[in-house]
Scaffold this motif. Structure first.
Motif, short mmCIF file in Angstrom:
data_model
loop_
_atom_site.label_atom_id
_atom_site.label_comp_id
_atom_site.label_asym_id
_atom_site.label_seq_id
_atom_site.Cartn_x
_atom_site.Cartn_y
_atom_site.Cartn_z
N MET A 6 -6.99 -5.50 -15.06
CA MET A 6 -6.75 -4.27 -14.79
C MET A 6 -7.10 -3.92 -13.16
SD MET A 6 -5.29 -2.57 -17.13
CE MET A 6 -5.44 -0.85 -16.63
N ALA A 7 -8.06 -4.65 -12.58
CA ALA A 7 -8.33 -4.55 -11.44
C ALA A 7 -7.17 -4.50 -10.23
CB ALA A 7 -9.63 -5.41 -10.84
N PRO A 8 -6.60 -5.60 -10.10
CA PRO A 8 -5.41 -5.76 -9.24
C PRO A 8 -4.31 -4.72 -9.31
CG PRO A 8 -5.67 -7.93 -10.47
CD PRO A 8 -6.40 -7.00 -11.09
N LEU A 9 -4.15 -4.00 -10.43
CA LEU A 9 -3.26 -3.03 -10.50
C LEU A 9 -3.75 -1.77 -9.59
CD1 LEU A 9 -2.50 -2.90 -14.24
CD2 LEU A 9 -1.12 -4.24 -12.62
N LEU A 10 -4.85 -1.38 -9.39
CA LEU A 10 -5.62 -0.37 -8.73
C LEU A 10 -5.13 -0.26 -7.45
CD1 LEU A 10 -8.47 -0.06 -10.95
CD2 LEU A 10 -6.80 1.61 -10.72
N CYS A 11 -4.63 -1.30 -6.66
CA CYS A 11 -4.19 -1.17 -5.39
C CYS A 11 -2.76 -2.00 -5.32
CB CYS A 11 -5.35 -1.47 -4.32
SG CYS A 11 -4.76 -1.41 -2.39
N ALA A 12 -2.99 -3.19 -5.39
CA ALA A 12 -1.86 -4.25 -5.30
C ALA A 12 -0.82 -3.45 -6.03
CB ALA A 12 -2.22 -5.26 -5.63
N GLY A 13 -1.01 -3.25 -7.22
CA GLY A 13 0.01 -2.60 -8.25
C GLY A 13 0.53 -1.18 -7.61
N ILE A 14 -0.59 -0.41 -7.35
CA ILE A 14 0.05 0.95 -6.58
C ILE A 14 0.82 0.97 -5.58
CG2 ILE A 14 -0.97 3.16 -5.97
CD1 ILE A 14 -3.31 2.92 -8.04
N ILE A 15 0.29 0.18 -4.68
CA ILE A 15 1.03 0.27 -3.50
C ILE A 15 2.38 -0.62 -3.38
CG2 ILE A 15 1.11 -1.10 -1.04
CD1 ILE A 15 -0.76 1.76 -1.29
N GLY A 16 2.43 -1.63 -4.48
CA GLY A 16 3.68 -2.22 -4.50
C GLY A 16 4.54 -1.55 -5.31
N ARG A 28 24.62 -3.77 4.56
CA ARG A 28 24.57 -2.41 5.21
C ARG A 28 24.16 -1.25 4.38
NH1 ARG A 28 30.57 -2.44 8.52
NH2 ARG A 28 30.57 -4.46 9.33
N GLY A 29 23.67 -0.38 5.07
CA GLY A 29 23.07 0.66 4.21
C GLY A 29 21.49 0.35 3.48
N GLY A 30 21.02 -0.83 3.70
CA GLY A 30 19.92 -1.42 3.05
C GLY A 30 18.73 -0.65 3.73
N THR A 31 17.51 -1.08 3.10
CA THR A 31 16.14 -0.20 3.25
C THR A 31 15.18 -1.37 3.45
OG1 THR A 31 16.76 1.86 2.41
CG2 THR A 31 14.49 1.47 2.72
N ALA A 32 14.23 -1.36 4.61
CA ALA A 32 13.21 -2.34 4.62
C ALA A 32 11.80 -1.39 4.64
CB ALA A 32 13.13 -2.92 5.93
N VAL A 33 11.01 -1.86 3.84
CA VAL A 33 9.82 -1.02 3.68
C VAL A 33 8.48 -2.03 4.12
CG1 VAL A 33 8.07 0.18 2.05
CG2 VAL A 33 10.55 0.36 1.74
N LEU A 34 7.70 -1.36 4.93
CA LEU A 34 6.53 -2.21 5.42
C LEU A 34 5.31 -1.66 4.73
CD1 LEU A 34 7.19 -1.78 9.40
CD2 LEU A 34 8.19 -3.27 7.52
N ALA A 35 4.64 -2.51 3.80
CA ALA A 35 3.79 -1.87 2.89
C ALA A 35 2.40 -2.19 3.26
CB ALA A 35 3.96 -2.82 1.58
N GLY A 36 2.09 -2.59 4.31
CA GLY A 36 0.62 -2.86 4.85
C GLY A 36 0.07 -1.67 5.71
N ILE A 37 -1.45 -1.57 5.41
CA ILE A 37 -2.17 -0.65 6.33
C ILE A 37 -2.30 -1.29 7.88
CG2 ILE A 37 -4.50 -1.82 5.83
CD1 ILE A 37 -5.48 1.10 5.61
N HIS A 38 -2.06 -2.59 7.88
CA HIS A 38 -2.27 -3.24 9.21
C HIS A 38 -1.12 -4.26 9.47
CE1 HIS A 38 -3.74 -5.38 12.81
NE2 HIS A 38 -3.68 -6.55 12.12
#
Length: 338
Positions: free
Chosen positions: A141-151, A243-253
């Motif tokens: 369960m532990a990885p879901l609490l940040c890795a999972g949520i932010i993803g 065309r029209g695609g989206t890029a998301v930057l998922a890190g804090i740094h």
């Protein structure tokens, strides 16, 4: 209590701390597992601003409630709970009132502003604790609490069309969970990442294409998520979009982003977005979805005496999937009684 603290830059050290006192509305949690996130590494290596010089990192906490502060009504001793990155927001500002509490200027974070889960005990406000199934496996369960949520939040912001092509840059803890969710929802996943172990994990996870970190995917992408903290990958991801695609930057740094060419990287209505922490609604939605889709992270466990080794492995790129500190082996008699 035994703990690991980020006292000097680049090192995490064993310390002895008093078990924290509870304020109104808080619960004391006996930590059973805590995921190791790249953000923990950013805190230890001081790649993000220091909010507390001797903080105990760790913000993917699973444990049992052992004590209640005044006014706690929803949780009871013995309940299994999760503690994530966001631990406080003001509840009154324009961001909180509009459902965007992750943007609250008074927000506080576990393992950065307040002590986290690389310790035998942690405290959390009841309002920011996630109730988990009593029989859930803490290490899984532990990885879901940040890795999972932010993803999950990154995937939502990517606005990937049904059956679309998703590019993932970097394939660590968050990325491999996000890829599993995307594939379960019918997407094709194209992974670009460094490290043979990461590429093997991507291939075994059912990715349509796996290449090195700056590889050009064989088809244009509808969306891309950059998990790696490497600014040089931002124009690479944008170039790969249709065309029209989206890029998301998922890190804090992230390291510096190089200059971009307007026509190649941003024209044709390409969107560039970031993710800033999570909301509690994100966490609740991800935990429901993970249970529904039976998402099981790929996990490497470390004993409590090897927190420093886990961070070293993450820093050196020797790991793949999610790293989790398993405190069941800490020999705590209170844990054995639960």
């Amino acid at each position: 209590m035994k703990a690991w603290a980020a006292i000097t830059r680049g090192r995490i050290e064993r310390v002895e701390r008093a078990v924290p006192d509870l304020a109104a509305g808080e619960v004391l949690v006996l930590v059973q597992a805590c995921g190791v996130c790249r953000t923990d590494l950013h805190v230890v290596d001081r790649e993000i601003p220091v909010h507390r010089p001797d903080v105990i990192p760790g913000h993917q906490i699973v444990g049992r409630v052992v004590e209640l502060g005044p006014g706690v009504t929803r949780l009871a001793p013995g309940d299994l709970v999760g503690v994530a990155w966001l631990r406080h927001s003001c509840g009154a500002c324009e961001w909180c009132r509009s459902g965007r509490e992750n943007l609250c200027e008074l927000s506080r974070f576990t393992g950065w502003d307040e002590d986290g889960g690389f310790a035998e005990y942690a405290i959390v406000a009841e309002a920011f604790a996630y109730a988990l199934p009593r029989d859930a496996e803490p290490v899984r369960m532990a990885p879901l609490l940040c890795a999972g949520i932010i993803g999950y939040r990154a995937l939502e912001r990517a606005e990937l069309p049904a059956g679309g092509r998703l590019g993932i840059y970097g394939f660590g803890s968050s990325a491999h969970i996000t890829a599993a969710i995307a594939r379960a929802q019918g997407a094709e996943v194209y992974v670009m990442t460094r490290g043979q172990a990461n590429r093997r994990l991507a291939a075994s996870s059912g990715a349509t294409f796996v290449g090195v970190e700056d590889a050009v995917p064989p088809v244009p992408l509808d969306a891309a998520i950059v998990f790696a903290p490497a600014g040089g990958l931002v124009p690479v991801a944008l170039s790969a979009l249709t065309r029209g695609g989206t890029a998301v930057l998922a890190g804090i740094h992230m390291t510096d982003i190089p200059a971009m060419d307007y026509t190649e990287h941003l024209f044709y209505e390409k969107d560039l977005r970031t993710v800033t922490a999570n909301t509690r609604a994100d966490g609740a939605a991800l935990l429901r979805l993970a249970q529904q889709l039976e998402i099981v992270p790929s996990v490497t466990t470390y004993g409590f005496d090897r927190v420093d080794a886990a961070l070293d492995d993450l820093r050196a790129g020797r790991s793949s999937g999610s790293l989790v500190i398993d405190l069941e082996f800490a020999g705590n008699p209170e844990a054995a009684a639960l």
